[in-house]
Scaffold this active site. Structure first.
Site, PDB file in Angstrom:
ATOM      1  N   GLY A  14      32.313   0.704  23.117  1.00 39.90           N
ATOM      2  CA  GLY A  14      32.331  -0.684  23.835  1.00 39.90           C
ATOM      3  C   GLY A  14      33.539  -1.316  23.832  1.00 39.90           C
ATOM      4  O   GLY A  14      33.440  -2.584  24.328  1.00 39.90           O
ATOM      5  N   THR A  15      34.600  -0.847  23.671  1.00 41.57           N
ATOM      6  CA  THR A  15      35.816  -1.411  24.011  1.00 41.57           C
ATOM      7  C   THR A  15      36.048  -2.013  25.312  1.00 41.57           C
ATOM      8  O   THR A  15      36.955  -3.090  25.499  1.00 41.57           O
ATOM      9  CB  THR A  15      37.134  -0.782  23.130  1.00 41.57           C
ATOM     10  OG1 THR A  15      37.287   0.397  23.953  1.00 41.57           O
ATOM     11  CG2 THR A  15      36.589  -0.587  21.741  1.00 41.57           C
ATOM     12  N   MET A  88      27.325   7.756  28.539  1.00 42.12           N
ATOM     13  CA  MET A  88      27.241   9.149  28.515  1.00 42.12           C
ATOM     14  C   MET A  88      26.251  10.032  29.004  1.00 42.12           C
ATOM     15  O   MET A  88      26.092  11.165  29.071  1.00 42.12           O
ATOM     16  CB  MET A  88      27.574   9.522  27.081  1.00 42.12           C
ATOM     17  CG  MET A  88      29.108   9.037  26.532  1.00 42.12           C
ATOM     18  SD  MET A  88      30.301   9.260  27.323  1.00 42.12           S
ATOM     19  CE  MET A  88      30.603  11.206  27.055  1.00 42.12           C
ATOM     20  N   LYS A  89      25.330   9.039  29.891  1.00 39.31           N
ATOM     21  CA  LYS A  89      24.329   9.975  30.500  1.00 39.31           C
ATOM     22  C   LYS A  89      24.557  10.298  31.876  1.00 39.31           C
ATOM     23  O   LYS A  89      25.275   9.227  32.668  1.00 39.31           O
ATOM     24  CB  LYS A  89      23.087   9.070  30.401  1.00 39.31           C
ATOM     25  CG  LYS A  89      22.194   9.085  28.994  1.00 39.31           C
ATOM     26  CD  LYS A  89      21.338  10.228  29.074  1.00 39.31           C
ATOM     27  CE  LYS A  89      20.745  10.289  27.619  1.00 39.31           C
ATOM     28  NZ  LYS A  89      20.199  11.532  27.378  1.00 39.31           N
ATOM     29  N   ILE A  90      24.096  11.183  32.685  1.00 43.58           N
ATOM     30  CA  ILE A  90      24.534  11.194  34.033  1.00 43.58           C
ATOM     31  C   ILE A  90      23.002  10.526  34.884  1.00 43.58           C
ATOM     32  O   ILE A  90      21.948  10.696  34.365  1.00 43.58           O
ATOM     33  CB  ILE A  90      24.148  12.786  34.335  1.00 43.58           C
ATOM     34  CG1 ILE A  90      25.331  13.613  33.788  1.00 43.58           C
ATOM     35  CG2 ILE A  90      24.299  13.048  35.998  1.00 43.58           C
ATOM     36  CD1 ILE A  90      26.343  14.283  34.161  1.00 43.58           C
ATOM     37  N   LEU A  91      23.546   9.494  35.593  1.00 45.58           N
ATOM     38  CA  LEU A  91      22.532   8.798  36.356  1.00 45.58           C
ATOM     39  C   LEU A  91      21.661   9.777  37.369  1.00 45.58           C
ATOM     40  O   LEU A  91      22.458  10.528  37.970  1.00 45.58           O
ATOM     41  CB  LEU A  91      23.233   7.585  37.175  1.00 45.58           C
ATOM     42  CG  LEU A  91      23.829   6.443  36.245  1.00 45.58           C
ATOM     43  CD1 LEU A  91      24.518   5.776  37.180  1.00 45.58           C
ATOM     44  CD2 LEU A  91      22.558   5.715  35.600  1.00 45.58           C
ATOM     45  N   ASN A 105      32.516   3.039  37.590  1.00 47.20           N
ATOM     46  CA  ASN A 105      32.730   3.796  36.524  1.00 47.20           C
ATOM     47  C   ASN A 105      34.310   3.803  36.185  1.00 47.20           C
ATOM     48  O   ASN A 105      35.224   3.861  37.032  1.00 47.20           O
ATOM     49  CB  ASN A 105      32.237   5.243  36.650  1.00 47.20           C
ATOM     50  CG  ASN A 105      32.483   6.002  35.316  1.00 47.20           C
ATOM     51  OD1 ASN A 105      32.085   5.560  34.271  1.00 47.20           O
ATOM     52  ND2 ASN A 105      33.129   7.315  35.472  1.00 47.20           N
ATOM     53  N   HIS A 107      37.085   6.281  34.272  1.00 47.22           N
ATOM     54  CA  HIS A 107      37.199   7.555  33.743  1.00 47.22           C
ATOM     55  C   HIS A 107      38.754   7.709  33.422  1.00 47.22           C
ATOM     56  O   HIS A 107      39.659   7.369  34.032  1.00 47.22           O
ATOM     57  CB  HIS A 107      36.997   8.426  35.112  1.00 47.22           C
ATOM     58  CG  HIS A 107      37.109   9.877  34.692  1.00 47.22           C
ATOM     59  ND1 HIS A 107      36.049  10.595  33.971  1.00 47.22           N
ATOM     60  CD2 HIS A 107      38.216  10.895  34.958  1.00 47.22           C
ATOM     61  CE1 HIS A 107      36.463  11.887  33.592  1.00 47.22           C
ATOM     62  NE2 HIS A 107      37.429  12.224  34.313  1.00 47.22           N
TER      63      HIS A 107
END
Ligand code: GRF
Length: 189
Positions: A14-15, A88-91, A105, A107
């Protein structure tokens, strides 16, 4: 200024979340962080929810029941923007469709180069001269949505994956807030 409401999705440290929270407390930042969602109950980033007194929920939104509860919650709160920050989950396609144009997002590569995982390893292995981060809209294809902004770093000969990651993450903290400002200045202009 009336700030819009934003929800940040996390899975880990969560940085980036904390950088967004700090920006959101500035007078003229366009959003407040109204809710934090994690798919991991032990995500370190959830500590920031407690420190900064922000509501948080733990959901596996790929489970139908959780998905419905979260949708209701986001609608009830009138969330205008969802920021994925190390989520880290694919929506699911359905979720992306419901919030089309409202999910962004960050990346750790200069997209379209190096979609997916292990971006630092790939950049070092390929002896790239530069790397960076990208803030982009989320669409149904992984790391392929419209780019909002990018920030670059130079890769030195003695850079390691660790040093490159640190360099890029410092850029990320600025990039994410800048991207949010950019989205809302486009909307308001
Ligand atoms: C960031 O490097 C981001 O680029 C990637 O996941 C990482 C999250 O780090 N999507 P943190 O949880 O914000 O510290």
């Amino acid at each position: 200024m009336v700030k819009k409401k934003c929800c940040v999705f996390i899975s880990g440290k969560g940085t980036n979340l904390v950088a967004l929270i700090k920006s959101s407390r500035e007078y003229n930042f366009p959003v407040i962080i109204d809710l934090i969602v994690s798919n991991e109950k032990n995500a370190k980033g959830l500590n920031f929810a407690k420190i900064f007194n922000i509501d948080y929920r733990i959901y596996n939104i790929n489970k139908k029941k959780h998905f419905e509860i979260l949708l209701n919650e986001l609608n009830k709160r009138k969330i205008s923007l969802i920021c994925l920050a190390g989520y880290m989950k694919i929506l699911s396609k359905e979720f992306i469709e419901r919030f089309r144009g409202k999910i962004i997002n960050i990346h750790p590569s200069l997209l379209p180069k190096y979609k997916g995982l292990n971006t630092f390893t790939k950049a070092i292995k390929n002896k790239d001269k530069q790397a960076g981060c990208t803030v982009h809209y989320v669409n149904k294809k992984l790391d392929s949505g419209q780019i909002i902004l990018q920030k670059k770093v130079i890769i030195n000969r003695n850079d390691t994956e660790k040093s490159l990651k640190e360099k890029i993450q410092k850029k990320e903290y600025k990039a994410y807030s800048e991207a949010v400002r950019k989205i809302f200045s486009n909307i308001n202009s």
